[in-house]
Design an enzyme around this catalytic site. Structure first.
Site, PDB file in Angstrom:
ATOM      1  N   ILE A   1      39.090  88.272  90.426  1.00 40.71           N
ATOM      2  CA  ILE A   1      39.812  87.800  89.243  1.00 40.71           C
ATOM      3  C   ILE A   1      38.858  87.240  88.184  1.00 40.71           C
ATOM      4  O   ILE A   1      39.219  87.131  87.015  1.00 40.71           O
ATOM      5  CB  ILE A   1      40.864  86.732  89.612  1.00 40.71           C
ATOM      6  CG1 ILE A   1      40.212  85.555  90.341  1.00 40.71           C
ATOM      7  CG2 ILE A   1      41.948  87.326  90.461  1.00 40.71           C
ATOM      8  CD1 ILE A   1      41.147  84.406  90.616  1.00 40.71           C
ATOM      9  N   GLU A   2      37.651  86.874  88.574  1.00 38.20           N
ATOM     10  CA  GLU A   2      36.688  86.352  87.604  1.00 38.20           C
ATOM     11  C   GLU A   2      36.067  87.469  86.777  1.00 38.20           C
ATOM     12  O   GLU A   2      35.996  87.381  85.553  1.00 38.20           O
ATOM     13  CB  GLU A   2      35.577  85.572  88.338  1.00 38.20           C
ATOM     14  CG  GLU A   2      36.001  84.214  88.869  1.00 38.20           C
ATOM     15  CD  GLU A   2      36.120  83.179  87.757  1.00 38.20           C
ATOM     16  OE1 GLU A   2      35.813  83.509  86.594  1.00 38.20           O
ATOM     17  OE2 GLU A   2      36.539  82.055  88.047  1.00 38.20           O
ATOM     18  N   SER A   3      35.558  88.523  87.436  1.00 30.35           N
ATOM     19  CA  SER A   3      34.775  89.535  86.734  1.00 30.35           C
ATOM     20  C   SER A   3      35.161  90.964  87.070  1.00 30.35           C
ATOM     21  O   SER A   3      34.532  91.895  86.560  1.00 30.35           O
ATOM     22  CB  SER A   3      33.295  89.349  87.080  1.00 30.35           C
ATOM     23  OG  SER A   3      33.102  89.507  88.480  1.00 30.35           O
TER      24      SER A   3
END
Length: 656
Positions: A146-148
């Site tokens: 979900i971050e990158s």
């Protein structure tokens, strides 16, 4: 009366509140809704651009029809059941917010999910290793999803970068190096280690993983403010949901959805990504400045592969030095090749990729410590290289910045093949200081010596198990002797040519730094004439001896010359001036009326330099030097004769 009604209303409201069923935490988690959902930036990843990733194209097999397959409808009861079945330490409840994120992955981002599954083949073992080292829940490995979206080069609108999306300040605070050339936030290994350490510290603060994950996204300060507004300690993420920033509200639900889709992707007709071939990597330390192009050309590997494995280097440059060792990640089979070819890699196209330490503007002179002006000139010079064990034409050419074809043409090689012990002629670019107030003859002499640089003796030990027989060894030895003699002859010829040019130029101009007698030019012409006569007669050995003996014999003055005026420069003494002029200190003192034992001269004064050979003592000393030189020359001739006899004996043995 008013007090009575007020008390009655208050009592009724209290009874109604007590009679109403109290909403517990579990009910809140499952019934919470949000009509103002903000999805993380990773959901907006350009799947077409991500598909150009070199790793996905060369190491994985993806399903091209993933978008056309049925999504697989699932009931709420089935979602709850599946989330409960995930082997997780972190609680993963179901609600409408979590459902909205799952639907986004299942219906609108199916290609993105498949690409992340492909990248997970390489990155997930790295994440698991870092989390296991800190003894953290392994389900945290899906935070970079979900971050990158598992893109190490991802950069958010706020400036967060890398797989774990660290801000510059946070990354530096954790010990990651961030500068113009290196950004360790993008390094999968280093950033994963620091992310695991950071998550461990956050959990030690809150004692709750949902709050620790929220603090990872928005910072502990925002989480502490939300806790205070919600009533203090004892609260979890769902209790403070509406007090958090909009982006953070969806962070924990997105984390739950990432765990779900990466676990149950098959249930929604998303095919698993298959590996074309295994990618086994290893690392090597680099303590010199290296460009990816140098590694790519010498090791013959795609530069895209080097970039995928080393995303922390922003401009394809490893800025290694003696005080800082950087890490280079390569396929394991290429690591040993790098170690064996490190010097060749650093030398490849050094004129293009080298980082210059000192640069002087063109045409500008610089003063050095000896008060002499000079400029820098770059010239192509010729050197000699002796082929060592394990070297081939390609490696040698790369070492000196040449192509294999250029090396073959320069040395007349057939099919570009070289043999161990063979001496090759190579060209390379070198920079020299050219002094402007020094005679042009000395500059030419320096360049002539550099261009005829002889190969150094090979100190490599020969393996006892070498398959070469005795005859081959003897033959190669004689060839090496002949080759060295040829190189020495060429060096003598080049230096003699430079000295001849020097003598011709002295007819029109004289140097103020070096004092030479007026009869030198005649002496050089006589040496050159002898050399030309010997060369016409075909006696190369005699020519070589005469040129060598002429250097050692000194300069003999037959005619009496007039004294020469010399201006004393900084750092000069009577002894230095006398040696440079070829006279004794006593003669120098006598010519200038200097008495006493001291060296009493001043910078800027003029000295009379007496002519060489003006006394009988000087003539006798020169005669002694000449005899000594003659005796040395005869000894050397005898050694050369004995060496030639040995060589002839060996050749006769081979013929037999």
């Amino acid at each position: 009366m008013k007090r009575y009604y007020t008390l009655l209303i208050t009592t009724l409201l209290t009874l109604a509140a007590v009679a109403a069923p109290k909403q517990n935490v579990l009910t809140l988690k499952q019934t919470i809704t949000d009509d103002d959902i903000v999805f993380p930036e990773s959901f907006e990843t350009d799947t077409h651009e991500m598909m150009q990733n070199w790793y996905l194209q060369n190491y994985t097999v993806l399903d091209a029809d993933v978008e056309s397959r049925a999504t697989g409808e699932v009931s709420e009861e089935e979602y709850i059941k599946r989330l409960r079945a995930i082997p997780s330490v972190i609680e993963m409840p179901y609600n409408q917010v979590v459902r909205s994120y799952i639907d986004r992955y299942v219906k609108r981002n199916r290609t993105l999910v498949e690409e992340m599954l492909g990248m997970s083949l390489y990155y997930m073992p790295i994440f698991e290793q870092a989390l296991e080292k800190e003894q953290l829940p392994l389900e945290l490995k899906y935070l970079p999803v979900i971050e990158s979206a598992l893109n190490p080069n991802a950069v958010s609108r706020a400036g967060a970068a890398g797989l774990w999306q660290f801000m510059v300040g946070t990354g530096k605070g954790l010990g990651l190096e961030v500068n113009s050339l290196v950004d360790e936030r993008r390094d999968p290994y280093r950033s994963s280690e620091k992310a695991a350490s950071y998550l461990k510290n956050l959990f030690s603060i809150y004692g709750d993983w949902s709050l620790a994950i929220a603090a990872y996204n928005c910072g502990p300060g925002n989480v502490n403010k939300a806790l205070q507004r919600a009533g203090g300690e004892g609260k979890d993420f769902w209790d403070i949901y509406h007090y958090l920033p909009r982006e953070t509200r969806g962070y924990v639900p997105a984390f739950i959805a990432a765990n779900y889709i990466m676990t149950y992707f098959k249930r929604h007709n998303i095919s698993p990504s298959l590996a074309r071939k295994p990618l086994i990597t290893d690392t090597v330390g680099v303590n010199r400045r290296i460009h990816f192009s140098q590694i790519s050309h010498v090791l013959n590997m795609p530069i895209e592969e080097i970039r995928v494995l080393n995303p922390q280097y922003r401009h394809d440059v490893i800025p290694g030095d003696e005080n800082h060792n950087y890490t280079l990640c390569l396929p394991s089979q290429q690591v040993y090749s790098y170690i064996m070819s490190e010097d060749s890699i650093a030398a490849y196209r050094n004129d293009l990729y080298a980082h210059r330490d000192v640069v002087e503007p063109a045409g500008v002179t610089v003063n050095n410590d000896n008060n002499r002006n000079y400029t820098w000139e770059t010239k192509t010079v010729t050197q000699y290289h002796k082929v060592r064990r394990g070297e081939n034409a390609s490696k040698i050419a790369a070492r000196y910045g040449m192509t294999t074809k250029q090396l073959a043409q320069l040395n007349g090689l057939r099919h570009g093949k070289v043999q161990r012990g063979q001496t090759l002629k190579v060209t390379t670019r070198k920079r020299y200081k050219v002094y402007t107030n020094q005679s042009a003859d000395n500059n030419e002499e320096l360049l002539a010596e550099a261009s005829t640089k002889q190969p150094q003796p090979d100190s490599e030990e020969v393996d006892d198990n070498d398959n070469d027989n005795d005859n081959d060894e003897e033959e190669s030895e004689s060839e090496q002797i002949e080759e060295v003699q040829r190189v020495e002859r060429e060096a003598a010829q080049a230096k003699l040519a430079a000295q001849t040019k020097k003598a011709e130029e002295k007819k029109t101009t004289r140097s103020t730094n070096v004092v030479e007698p007026a009869s030198d030019s005649k002496q050089w012409h006589s040496r050159n004439a002898k050399y030309a006569d010997n060369r016409k007669s075909g006696n190369r050995e005699t020519t070589y001896k005469n040129s060598r003996s002429s250097k050692r014999g000194g300069k003999h003055v037959e005619k009496e010359a007039k004294p020469v005026e010399h201006t004393i420069k900084k750092g000069e003494s009577l002894d230095k001036i006398a040696k440079k002029a070829g006279v004794s200190v006593a003669e120098l003192k006598k010519a200038n009326g200097i008495t006493g034992s001291g060296d009493k001269i001043k910078v800027g004064e003029s000295l009379k330099i007496p002519a060489k050979g003006s006394t009988a003592t000087t003539k006798a000393a020169k005669a002694g030097k000449s005899k000594a030189a003659t005796s040395k020359s005869s000894k050397r001739d005898s050694k050369a004769t004995s060496g030639s006899k040995k060589s002839s004996k060996k050749s006769s043995k081979r013929r037999k």
